[in-house]
Design a protein around this motif. Structure first.
Motif, short mmCIF file in Angstrom:
data_model
loop_
_atom_site.label_atom_id
_atom_site.label_comp_id
_atom_site.label_asym_id
_atom_site.label_seq_id
_atom_site.Cartn_x
_atom_site.Cartn_y
_atom_site.Cartn_z
N GLY A 139 0.82 -1.21 0.00
CA GLY A 139 0.00 0.00 0.00
C GLY A 139 0.84 1.25 0.00
N LEU A 140 0.24 2.35 -0.48
CA LEU A 140 0.88 3.66 -0.50
C LEU A 140 0.08 4.60 0.39
N TRP A 141 0.79 5.29 1.27
CA TRP A 141 0.17 6.27 2.14
C TRP A 141 0.95 7.57 2.04
N GLU A 142 0.19 8.67 2.08
CA GLU A 142 0.80 9.99 2.07
C GLU A 142 0.89 10.51 3.49
N LEU A 143 2.10 10.89 3.89
CA LEU A 143 2.35 11.37 5.25
C LEU A 143 2.55 12.88 5.22
N PRO A 144 2.24 13.59 6.31
CA PRO A 144 1.82 13.07 7.62
C PRO A 144 0.32 12.85 7.77
#
Length: 868
Positions: free
Chosen positions: A294-299
């Motif tokens: 999976g890809l998550w954008e932080l913060p």
């Protein structure tokens, strides 16, 4: 025949273990394949394998930011420093402990390596100065209570954060700062997998194995306002980049880090295995134990993409510098995947054989190689690119033999499932299946030159079955052997069929004669394989006692024998009680292949050696050691006496119990199984060669080994440029060089400058008498550039004979290279071909016009003036 074959490529394996790494330009991905490293070019669609070998399977690799130095570390902590451009070993180093992670600093000056519960920072080797010791220890950092698993540098290269099994992450500074103490980031309930700096280094993200992501930022303090004022004053007074870096380092060092937010993936019964972070776009890529990434954008922790790409856990992940391509490695399945997440498409999807590779066969043009394995799959490999082009999964048991038809695009495969299948290589489908009247297992198979008659030998019924390829019907069943049929081979004309069996006989059948009375050739041991010499006048067979026997069909007698037991011997298994010199088990050849001229024969067996013999003299010309990998059983000559027990047996060094995950430590094998579950690689694979084949061109040969499909070639893959030295490369220097008469040096300098006008100046200034000598001495690395330039020059040139001299010289001296690498030179060669065709049309039209003009003039009456 030349015997100086060198390692060229490793095609049958794309990923084994360790981490996959993108190059700095993002166009290639590096993948560990056993004790070697393969590079897959995703733009030009080709691959190569570094010829450098570690002592054991590679555990971690690291590439310097400039892309020049590649560091590979094996399971024992022994490292190689490799020049990635030249593919040569610069230095050997021993870290003396298993390495969990190593990473170059962003400025390329330091290399951080895990060393148990410590972290060692080494000065990276440099190409600019001469160094007595390429690896110099800078400092050792301590503080963790358990093994360190990962290291991540800050963008300024002054800090790095480490993760450990003790469920904490620690922030260290590279240089000593007054009053600084390493910061401990604790609070996770499971071990921390990775930790990353944000782009501005104001936040730190930690990812734990239980699926938690913590965001660490500066804690608010009471005197925050006063500190801000002091920071503004210091920023206004600073006037150099060095002062700015010092202020940033001071800010990171003085920060009181605290958890500002906690995020969770919320995937039950799923653990985080690997992760990576892209600082420019703040993307976090996570690979899970279920094969999902999976890809998550932080913060903000916004989920951008989730996909299941494998049936097993994703063991390694990396993202290219532009943040578009994701590279994944699955250890259990041996998969290497490159996924473009924005367009949701595969850039690369490769997988080797799930288990051992049994057989190999060359296509008639020598560009394709077919392999079959114990997993029941047949794969086609392109030797020019090194990629698997198609996989056939129709068989339900191990593949015993694959064979190309000499005529047409057809591939045949025999399997232990009792079927022989024919595949159409144009439509890529199984268009015909051949079976026997009663179920049987096929151990050998061959097809005649016309591709119309197919023969397969049985293990249990000891019979040979003949089918018609066109109709698919069984033509005949030949019986006579009293043991399993181990080898089959058709003669050149297709009328004679030779068979070898474990009943210690060889038979030669005339398949078109009605009488089936065949006088067998008796031998002293079980026959393992049989092959015809290309002219059909001689047979070669290998026996269980390590001999290669030659039989003349014209005289019906044995003409020669090669004692190969001592040649093929070598290597001691882990459970052997005697030395390698006295061990007689497995000292035989199970695969033979003649060269095209029939003067030499290549032999391979259950050993780490492949032998090249001179048939006439009966001597070994060269011994090829296919692998030095000590992780395989049978590669070392002497065992470690410290691992021996009192009864002489050796302690098994299986992997079981050393894995970090509980499901990897559990043994689900059947009771009594000593090697564990073979599919989980909890055993030491034995080094052996099950099949060897020589290319129809005679320039390469391949071996189906435990490591994969190993290709040896006479053509140099890594080309050395002798002029890649300190030369003042300017247009003026090129002009001076041409005026001196050094046309070869001038041409190479012009290619180095890559200026078409300068190249044309040197090209047209070359005297015609010097062309052949210049082309002959031209390094191979510039052949493609010269071919491309000639193709462009022919479109606008009027010097027909001059350009033809260049083309003729190129084909004379470099024609073999152009033929062996025709896919790589396809585009420039087409331009040259187009220019030649256009010239031919123009010259033909001009000749026809001149011919008509001459005919017209000759047909006119001649007027004679009468002069009185």
């Amino acid at each position: 025949m030349r015997s100086n074959f060198n390692f060229s490529n490793l095609c049958g394996t794309v990923y084994r273990q360790g981490n996959v790494v993108f190059t700095q330009d993002g166009n290639s991905v590096l993948s560990p394949v056993g004790n070697r490293v393969s590079s897959f070019d995703l733009v030009n669609n080709n691959s190569f394998t570094f010829p450098c070998e570690n002592r054991k399977n590679i555990a971690r690799i690291a590439l310097s930011p400039d892309g020049r130095i590649l560091v590979t570390v094996d399971d024992d902590g022994r490292a190689l420093l490799i020049n990635a451009k030249r593919r040569t070993i610069l230095h050997h180093h021993n870290f003396k402990k298993p390495v969990k992670d190593l990473c170059f600093s962003p400025d390329g000056k330091f290399l951080a390596v895990t060393h148990g519960s410590h972290v060692q920072v080494w000065r990276a080797p440099s190409f600019l100065i001469r160094e007595f010791a390429p690896m110099v220890l800078f400092r050792t950092y301590t503080g963790h209570f358990d093994s360190v698993t990962s290291i991540t540098w800050s963008p300024c290269s002054r800090f790095f954060v480490t993760c450990s099994y003790d469920m904490t992450a620690r922030l260290f500074t590279l240089d000593t700062l007054p009053g600084f103490r390493p910061k401990t980031l604790s609070g996770h309930k499971d071990r921390v997998v990775n930790a990353y700096f944000s782009k501005d280094s104001k936040s730190i993200y930690t990812v734990s194995r239980d699926g938690a992501v913590f965001v660490w930022t500066a804690k608010p303090s009471e005197d925050e306002s006063s500190s801000e004022d002091s920071e503004e004053d210091s920023d206004s007074d600073s006037s150099s980049n060095n002062d700015t870096n010092v202020d940033e380092s001071r800010r990171i060092a003085d920060t009181r880090w605290g958890v500002s937010s906690r995020h969770y993936f919320n995937m039950p019964a799923t653990r985080v295995v690997c992760s990576t972070f892209h600082q420019k776009s703040s993307l976090l890529v996570v690979g899970f134990s279920t094969g999902v990434f999976g890809l998550w954008e932080l913060p903000s922790f916004t989920n951008l993409h989730t996909l299941s790409i494998s049936q097993e856990k994703v063991t390694s992940v990396d993202i290219n510098p532009s943040g578009e391509w994701l590279a994944f490695g699955a250890k259990k399945l041996g998969q290497l995947l490159v996924w473009e997440w924005q367009s949701e498409s595969y850039v690369l999807k490769q997988q080797g054989h799930y288990s051992d590779m049994n057989t190999v066969s060359y296509a008639p043009d020598g560009q394709l190689v077919a392999t079959g394995g114990d997993d029941g799959k047949v794969k086609l490999w392109n030797l020019s690119s090194g990629f698997c082009t198609v996989t056939f999964s129709d068989h339900s048991a191990a593949i015993s033999q694959v064979e190309f038809a000499k005529q047409g695009k057809v591939l045949f495969s025999a399997s232990l499932d009792g079927t022989v299948r024919a595949y159409d290589l144009i439509r890529y489908r199984n268009f015909r299946t051949f079976t026997s009247p009663s179920p049987t297992q096929f151990s050998s198979m061959t097809v005649d030159e016309s591709g119309e008659v197919l023969a397969a030998g049985s293990i249990d019924t000891f019979e040979i079955f003949l089918w018609s390829v066109q109709t698919g019907k069984l033509m005949d069943v030949m019986s006579g052997h009293e043991g399993p049929v181990s080898g089959l081979s058709f003669g050149p004309g297709g009328a004679q069929l030779a068979s070898s069996s474990w009943d210690r006989t060889i038979r030669v059948w005339d398949i078109f004669r009605r009488a089936r009375t065949v006088e067998p050739y008796s031998i002293n041991s079980d026959a393992l394989t049989v092959v015809f010499r290309p002219d059909g006048k001689e047979l070669a067979t290998s026996t269980l006692d390590g001999q290669i026997q030659f039989w003349s069909l014209e005289d019906d007698k044995q003409t020669g024998v090669i004692e190969g037991r001592k040649d093929v011997s070598g290597g001691r298994k882990q459970d052997d009680r005697i030395t390698a010199n006295n061990n007689s088990s497995g000292k035989s050849f199970n695969s033979l292949c003649y060269t095209a001229d029939g003067n030499y024969i290549l032999a391979g067996g259950n050993s780490k050696y492949v032998l090249l013999y001179d048939v006439k003299e009966g001597v070994a010309l060269k011994k090829f050691q296919i692998s030095d990998n000590l992780s395989l059983d049978g590669t070392q000559e002497f065992l470690d006496s410290r691992l021996q027990l009192e009864d002489g047996t050796n302690i098994s060094n299986g992997i079981q119990g050393d894995e970090s995950d509980l499901e990897d430590r559990l043994d689900h094998s059947l009771p009594g199984a000593q090697g564990g579950d073979l599919s989980r690689r909890k055993y030491r694979p034995e080094i052996r060669t099950k099949s060897v084949k020589v290319s129809p061109t005679g320039r390469t040969w391949s071996a189906a080994s435990t490591d994969g499909l190993i290709v040896y070639s006479l053509d140099e893959s890594a080309l050395f440029d002798p002029f890649d030295l300190d030369i003042d490369l300017t247009p003026e220097s090129v002009t001076k060089t041409v005026k001196k008469g050094d046309y070869l040096v001038g041409l190479i300098m012009a290619f180095r400058l890559n200026d078409e006008k300068i190249i044309e100046m040197v090209y047209t200034s070359t005297p015609p008498v010097e062309i052949r000598l210049i082309v002959k001495q031209l390094p191979l690395v510039y052949v493609d550039k010269l071919v491309s330039f000639i193709g462009k020059h022919m479109e606008r040139s009027v010097h027909l004979e001059f350009d033809l001299l260049w083309v003729s010289s190129l084909l004379t001296f470099h024609g073999r290279t152009l033929r062996s690498r025709q896919i790589e030179f396809a585009t420039p060669l087409r331009s040259v071909q187009k220019g030649l065709i256009d010239w031919q049309k123009d010259v033909t039209a001009l000749c026809e016009e001149n011919g008509f003009t001459m005919e017209y003039l000759l047909s006119q009456p001649i007027e004679v003036d009468n002069v009185l």
